[in-house]
Design a protein around this motif. Structure first.
Motif, mmCIF file in Angstrom:
data_model
loop_
_atom_site.group_PDB
_atom_site.id
_atom_site.type_symbol
_atom_site.label_atom_id
_atom_site.label_comp_id
_atom_site.label_asym_id
_atom_site.label_seq_id
_atom_site.Cartn_x
_atom_site.Cartn_y
_atom_site.Cartn_z
ATOM 1 N N LEU A 51 -4.431 -12.044 5.094
ATOM 2 C CA LEU A 51 -5.754 -11.965 5.559
ATOM 3 C C LEU A 51 -6.801 -12.766 4.575
ATOM 4 O O LEU A 51 -7.668 -13.533 4.968
ATOM 5 N N ILE A 52 -6.493 -12.259 3.551
ATOM 6 C CA ILE A 52 -7.413 -13.040 2.594
ATOM 7 C C ILE A 52 -7.409 -14.480 2.222
ATOM 8 O O ILE A 52 -8.327 -15.186 2.168
ATOM 9 N N ALA A 53 -6.041 -15.045 2.677
ATOM 10 C CA ALA A 53 -5.639 -16.306 2.131
ATOM 11 C C ALA A 53 -6.041 -17.129 3.703
ATOM 12 O O ALA A 53 -6.204 -18.332 3.843
ATOM 13 N N ALA A 54 -6.332 -16.367 4.654
ATOM 14 C CA ALA A 54 -6.656 -17.263 6.041
ATOM 15 C C ALA A 54 -7.831 -17.924 6.055
ATOM 16 O O ALA A 54 -8.739 -17.550 5.400
ATOM 17 N N PRO A 55 -8.023 -18.701 6.711
ATOM 18 C CA PRO A 55 -9.501 -19.664 6.908
ATOM 19 C C PRO A 55 -10.278 -18.683 7.346
ATOM 20 O O PRO A 55 -10.270 -17.979 8.199
ATOM 21 N N GLY A 56 -11.361 -18.461 6.429
ATOM 22 C CA GLY A 56 -12.641 -17.612 6.741
ATOM 23 C C GLY A 56 -12.374 -16.165 6.563
ATOM 24 O O GLY A 56 -12.918 -15.342 6.760
ATOM 25 N N GLY A 57 -11.187 -15.968 5.820
ATOM 26 C CA GLY A 57 -10.610 -14.750 5.242
ATOM 27 C C GLY A 57 -11.630 -13.940 4.308
ATOM 28 O O GLY A 57 -12.519 -14.633 3.610
ATOM 29 N N PRO A 58 -11.616 -12.544 4.224
ATOM 30 C CA PRO A 58 -12.562 -11.779 3.235
ATOM 31 C C PRO A 58 -12.243 -11.948 1.877
ATOM 32 O O PRO A 58 -11.038 -12.274 1.590
ATOM 33 N N PRO A 59 -13.170 -12.119 0.968
ATOM 34 C CA PRO A 59 -12.667 -12.064 -0.560
ATOM 35 C C PRO A 59 -12.022 -10.571 -0.832
ATOM 36 O O PRO A 59 -11.508 -10.522 -1.855
#
Length: 390
Positions: A51-59
């Motif tokens: 999820l973090i690595a996905a485009p636009g994912g959360p920090p």
């Protein structure tokens, strides 16, 4: 709530980390998993990293599972870009529209006390509001079948917000922005999620008690459930320590929007600040029926077709300020929310013995990031399955 794109409160890009670097900063669950559960734990952690690595994912992400009196904390990323500080259960955050569940808790407790009825109307309790709205009942406000126009979509409101994101609105006059508009449909005839609904709920609670909504929250919700780090502020500042929220819109670097907006513009519909620890305690008590009578609980769980915003895991149905999430592994009850910098899910079993809170530090919904929302819902469903696993 929308955010005026690229506010003047921008951080220096030099201070920001890349999403790839963030994906590597991940801590283990707070409770060591037993050998039989290690494969499940590793799979869940892998999904958070994805999820973090996905485009636009959360920090940053934190998911708290509570079962059998013990908590398991899964987290990924960081609480603040430019640091290596992990996300903690004591970090404050904006809980977005999960605040609507709090207005449900207040109003349903007042129903039990005889101060309100589910068929109490706007006309009887709030006669100053437009006559066209007077037939709308408390029940219809709580399950979003009221037809009230959504003040947060009003052009004047959005223009004022764009001109000054930290503007201090009069929270009790937010419905004035749409006071000249008719109902969107006949009350009770259909479902439409509206931020106006829970503003009206809070105003009804104030009208029948003579107390401020903030005081009612403390008396009827915070204290009975032992919530010590939950509040409804008016300004834009967050108490320390807090989980920083970001606008993540590639190819631009992430922008810290934690304190860009004043909470006064969302109030009872989304302005509450809390922590993962308090949210877990709240949803166990709320979904588990600790705050209301068995009779009122049955009324709360009369379902209509409708989804929370954003949609929660599995198939969604709407009750009275609560949603039913039917996943492939079973059913949980709760609420979701999104706000600039934050997306939230809180859920619990019907008996309140097991709970899940799932918080990410960017806004995700069907309009701004539909693909990421579907990925998020899939991950949330896997966490629900873990929660319900025997």
């Amino acid at each position: 709530m929308p955010l005026p794109r690229r506010s003047p409160l921008r951080l220096s890009a030099a201070a920001l980390l890349t999403a790839a670097a963030l994906a590597g900063l991940m801590s283990a669950p707070a409770r060591a998993a037993d050998p039989a559960g290690s494969d499940h734990d590793r799979a869940l952690q892998r999904q958070l990293r994805q999820l973090i690595a996905a485009p636009g994912g959360p920090p940053g992400i934190i998911a708290v599972l509570r079962r059998d009196g013990r908590s398991e904390v899964h987290r990924a990323g960081v609480a603040e870009i430019g640091t290596d500080r992990p996300v903690r259960v004591s970090d404050h955050m904006r809980i977005a529209s999960t605040a609507k569940a709090f207005s449900g808790a207040v109003s349903l407790r007042l129903v039990d006390r005889g101060k309100l009825r589910l068929d109490s109307t706007i006309g009887r309790v709030l006669p100053r509001l437009p006559r066209a709205w007077h037939r709308v009942t408390l029940r219809q406000l709580l399950n979003h079948t009221s037809g009230l126009p959504d003040y947060s979509e009003d052009r004047e409101f959005l223009e004022l917000l764009a001109a000054d994101p930290r503007r201090r609105f009069d929270s009790r006059r937010l419905l004035d922005f749409v006071a000249g508009e008719p109902l969107r449909f006949r009350p009770g005839s259909r479902y439409r999620y509206s931020n106006s609904d829970n503003i009206a709920v809070a105003l009804m609670a104030e009208a029948v008690t003579g107390r401020r909504y903030e005081d009612l929250l403390a008396r009827l919700v915070y204290r009975p459930l032992g919530l010590r780090d939950t509040s409804l502020p008016q300004g834009y500042e967050l108490p320390e320590p807090y989980l920083h929220g970001y606008d993540v819109t590639p190819p631009d670097p992430p922008e810290d929007v934690s304190e860009v907006l004043s909470a006064s513009g969302v109030w009872a519909s989304g302005g509450i600040v809390s922590t993962p620890r308090d949210m877990a305690a709240f949803v166990r008590g709320y979904a588990g029926g600790r705050l209301i009578s068995a009779r009122t609980l049955r009324e709360q769980r009369r379902w209509v077709a409708g989804a929370s915003e954003p949609a929660g895991p599995g198939a969604n149905k709407a009750g009275l300020a609560i949603f039913r999430y039917a996943t492939r592994c079973g059913v949980v009850y709760g609420h979701t929310g999104n706000f600039p910098g934050y997306t939230q899910l809180i859920a619990a079993t019907a008996d309140g013995r097991r709970s899940l809170t799932f918080s990410i530090t960017t806004q995700v919904n069907r309009l701004n990031k539909p693909e990421l929302l579907e990925q998020l819902r899939d991950v949330q469903e896997d966490f629900v399955c873990e929660l319900l696993r025997r």
